[in-house]
Design a protein around this motif. Structure first.
Motif, PDB file in Angstrom:
ATOM      1  N   TRP A 194       0.838  -1.206   0.000  1.00 13.73           N
ATOM      2  CA  TRP A 194       0.000   0.000   0.000  1.00 13.73           C
ATOM      3  C   TRP A 194       0.876   1.261   0.000  1.00 13.73           C
ATOM      4  O   TRP A 194       0.653   2.195  -0.769  1.00 13.73           O
ATOM      5  N   ALA A 195       1.887   1.258   0.850  1.00 11.37           N
ATOM      6  CA  ALA A 195       2.756   2.441   0.973  1.00 11.37           C
ATOM      7  C   ALA A 195       3.413   2.777  -0.374  1.00 11.37           C
ATOM      8  O   ALA A 195       3.622   3.945  -0.700  1.00 11.37           O
ATOM      9  N   ARG A 196       3.686   1.743  -1.140  1.00 15.19           N
ATOM     10  CA  ARG A 196       4.352   1.930  -2.430  1.00 15.19           C
ATOM     11  C   ARG A 196       3.489   2.712  -3.427  1.00 15.19           C
ATOM     12  O   ARG A 196       3.996   3.528  -4.190  1.00 15.19           O
ATOM     13  N   VAL A 197       2.196   2.434  -3.434  1.00 17.11           N
ATOM     14  CA  VAL A 197       1.330   3.108  -4.416  1.00 17.11           C
ATOM     15  C   VAL A 197       0.444   4.189  -3.803  1.00 17.11           C
ATOM     16  O   VAL A 197      -0.285   4.870  -4.526  1.00 17.11           O
ATOM     17  N   ALA A 198       0.530   4.352  -2.474  1.00 15.49           N
ATOM     18  CA  ALA A 198      -0.327   5.345  -1.817  1.00 15.49           C
ATOM     19  C   ALA A 198      -0.181   6.746  -2.429  1.00 15.49           C
ATOM     20  O   ALA A 198      -1.194   7.433  -2.628  1.00 15.49           O
ATOM     21  N   PRO A 199       1.035   7.193  -2.784  1.00 14.61           N
ATOM     22  CA  PRO A 199       1.127   8.549  -3.355  1.00 14.61           C
ATOM     23  C   PRO A 199       0.294   8.706  -4.629  1.00 14.61           C
ATOM     24  O   PRO A 199      -0.351   9.746  -4.814  1.00 14.61           O
ATOM     25  N   VAL A 200       0.294   7.692  -5.492  1.00 12.79           N
ATOM     26  CA  VAL A 200      -0.517   7.788  -6.721  1.00 12.79           C
ATOM     27  C   VAL A 200      -2.000   7.728  -6.361  1.00 12.79           C
ATOM     28  O   VAL A 200      -2.807   8.539  -6.828  1.00 12.79           O
ATOM     29  N   LEU A 201      -2.371   6.755  -5.506  1.00  9.71           N
ATOM     30  CA  LEU A 201      -3.790   6.565  -5.180  1.00  9.71           C
ATOM     31  C   LEU A 201      -4.351   7.788  -4.455  1.00  9.71           C
ATOM     32  O   LEU A 201      -5.486   8.200  -4.691  1.00  9.71           O
ATOM     33  N   GLN A 202      -3.533   8.366  -3.585  1.00  9.20           N
ATOM     34  CA  GLN A 202      -4.016   9.553  -2.860  1.00  9.20           C
ATOM     35  C   GLN A 202      -4.114  10.766  -3.791  1.00  9.20           C
ATOM     36  O   GLN A 202      -4.980  11.613  -3.622  1.00  9.20           O
ATOM     37  N   ALA A 203      -3.243  10.805  -4.783  1.00 15.25           N
ATOM     38  CA  ALA A 203      -3.295  11.933  -5.734  1.00 15.25           C
ATOM     39  C   ALA A 203      -4.541  11.858  -6.603  1.00 15.25           C
ATOM     40  O   ALA A 203      -5.152  12.875  -6.922  1.00 15.25           O
ATOM     41  N   ILE A 204      -4.941  10.634  -6.982  1.00 16.60           N
ATOM     42  CA  ILE A 204      -6.099  10.527  -7.891  1.00 16.60           C
ATOM     43  C   ILE A 204      -7.431  10.471  -7.130  1.00 16.60           C
ATOM     44  O   ILE A 204      -8.488  10.607  -7.725  1.00 16.60           O
ATOM     45  N   ALA A 205      -7.374  10.258  -5.809  1.00 18.71           N
ATOM     46  CA  ALA A 205      -8.610  10.074  -5.033  1.00 18.71           C
ATOM     47  C   ALA A 205      -9.339  11.404  -4.824  1.00 18.71           C
ATOM     48  O   ALA A 205      -8.756  12.484  -4.945  1.00 18.71           O
ATOM     49  N   ALA A 206     -10.628  11.286  -4.488  1.00 14.15           N
ATOM     50  CA  ALA A 206     -11.403  12.463  -4.099  1.00 14.15           C
ATOM     51  C   ALA A 206     -10.786  13.049  -2.830  1.00 14.15           C
ATOM     52  O   ALA A 206     -10.102  12.348  -2.080  1.00 14.15           O
TER      53      ALA A 206
END
Ligand code: 6PG
Length: 470
Positions: free
Chosen positions: A151-163
């Motif tokens: 999760w930590a690895r992709v969290a920056p991308v997922l948090q950037a695209i999330a609402a």
């Protein structure tokens, strides 16, 4: 040419929108679709975002386009296609490449795939993504499950695209293995219940009060400015106002009353039964969809028994009363969803972050609602307490249950089906009954099966004097 920071497989509506969202947030994304023509069309229509999109004609080309260690999102139909895609992809990947299933997977499948991945020493994530097409494009709500490291690895991308809710990203790690997909499943169960209760109120307006779609839409639009403010109430207002361009009739009036489902509501109910967690409002909503599917049988029923008499007594129902009933019902269905999550968290050893679940649903997802912020606060105060017992919601429910009772009583008296609203009311009444009737059930169980019962005045297991006194 490994220029992409992330890859995405599956350019259906959700995958295409998610890819554009990723590209827009500045992450070069490699994309692959089974049919190459779709990939071509997608890039051709991506406008200036195409500069951040790397199209691939084959899986090999796709893998080569992503910078290692690779992060690859699957946005393909749930079930076997996911297993097939993983089987085709894994041999092309390195051991530290991460596969992320972003579809509406059954959490049991995600558990199994996570176990297989762990056994093979490769990382795997299952993420629930909510928000439909619009959400995927401009900010979905994301519920993550898997290892914390993945999760930590992709969290920056997922948090950037999330609402974002007041700047806070609606992308949260829920727990190991299938935890993210389980939370998404329960989200969908609540979605079914919320939609069904709105439909029942619409039924009272249409069949009981003789209101047309436009009037219904206006009322929901007005309610969206109050405590019911939510995406589903908002779109109900817009739906009521919409006109069919072919016939000039309200769109609502030309839509067949047979509701589809892809299965997540049903999974919610199945898991709740396995866990012994009561979610009667969600169960009623899933059942209502099943009943709606039996269109021909319903028509025969109407011919045989006659339709329920339409029309409620003049002045018996006000908009304010229906609004109030819906507020009470809404609290109950969310409370039941959170109860189910709590039960699952305990049974599966997940320690789900309950307040964060409410927080991640505040924006982006289909069940986003003004109430969720207060729910997050109540869960932060005490995550183990049923939401309805939190002081804020106990007060709210206390004030709105009388309207729910009047609404349900009127509807039932006049033959109007309100399965979810009545389930909410009955659940409330059961939850405030200190002495229920289960003593009778216990007596019967003991009578015919010697199952024993507990006594109110003594410890231990007891049997009744059945037969002795016959
Ligand atoms: C979401 C939705 C979505 C779901 C549709 C259709 O959160 O964006 O829940 O994931 O697929 O709402 O679901 P049904 O076909 O089961 O109604």
């Amino acid at each position: 040419m490994s220029s992409a920071q992330i890859g995405l497989i599956g350019l259906g509506t959700m995958g295409a929108m998610l890819s554009l969202n990723i590209a827009e947030k500045g992450f070069p994304v490699a994309v692959y679709n089974r049919t190459a023509a779709r990939t071509r069309d997608f890039v051709a229509n991506a406008g200036e975002l195409a500069a951040n999109i790397v199209p691939a004609k084959s899986l090999e080309e796709f893998v080569a386009a992503i910078t290692p260690p690779r992060n690859i999102i699957l946005m393909i139909p749930a079930g076997e296609p996911v297993d097939e895609q993983i089987a085709a992809l894994r041999p092309l990947l390195d051991g530290d490449d991460l596969i992320i299933d972003a579809g509406n997977a059954n959490f049991h499948d995600t558990d199994r795939r996570a176990r297989d991945a762990a056994a093979a020493g490769v990382p795997y994530l299952g993420i629930g993504v909510s928000g439909g097409e619009e959400g995927a494009r401009h900010g979905p709500s994301i519920m993550g499950g898997g290892t914390q490291a993945a999760w930590a690895r992709v969290a920056p991308v997922l948090q950037a695209i999330a609402a974002k809710y007041e700047g806070q990203p609606c992308a949260v790690y829920m727990g190991p293995d299938g935890a993210g997909h389980f939370v998404k499943t329960v989200h969908n169960g609540i979605e079914y219940a919320d939609m069904q209760m709105i439909a029942e109120i619409y039924g009272i307006m249409r069949d009981g009060l003789g209101q047309d779609a436009k009037r219904v839409g206006e009322t929901f639009a007005a309610w969206n400015g109050g405590p019911l403010r939510s995406y589903l109430v908002e779109i109900t207002g817009e739906i009521g106002a919409a006109t069919d361009p072919d016939t000039g009739r309200p769109v609502l009036d030309i839509i067949l009353d047979r509701a589809g489902q892809k299965g997540t509501g049903r999974w919610t109910v199945i898991e709740a039964q396995h866990l012994g967690a009561p979610i009667p409002v969600i169960e009623a909503a899933v059942t209502a969809r099943n009943v709606s599917a039996a269109l021909a049988t319903r028509k025969s029923g109407e011919a045989l028994f006659g339709a329920a008499p339409s029309g409620l007594p003049a002045g018996a129902v006000s908009d304010a009363m229906l609004e109030s009933a819906l507020i009470a019902g809404k609290v109950m269905c969310y409370a039941q969803g959170f109860d189910l999550l709590r039960a699952a968290g305990t049974a599966f050893g997940w320690s789900l972050p309950m307040p964060a679940v409410a927080e991640v649903w505040r924006e982006g997802c289909i069940i986003r609602s003004a109430m969720l912020n207060d729910m997050a606060t109540a869960l932060a105060d005490d995550a183990d307490r049923n939401l309805m017992f939190a002081p804020y919601f106990a007060d709210l429910v206390g004030r709105h249950v009388p309207a729910l009772r009047k609404t349900v009583a009127l509807a039932l008296t006049h033959g109007q089906p309100v399965p979810a609203l009545s389930a909410a009311l009955t659940w409330f009444d059961m939850m405030r009954t200190g002495r229920s009737t289960a003593n009778m059930v216990q007596a019967q169980r003991d009578f015919f099966g010697a199952h024993s019962f507990e006594r109110v005045d003594r410890d231990g297991a007891h049997h009744g004097p059945w037969g002795d006194q016959a």
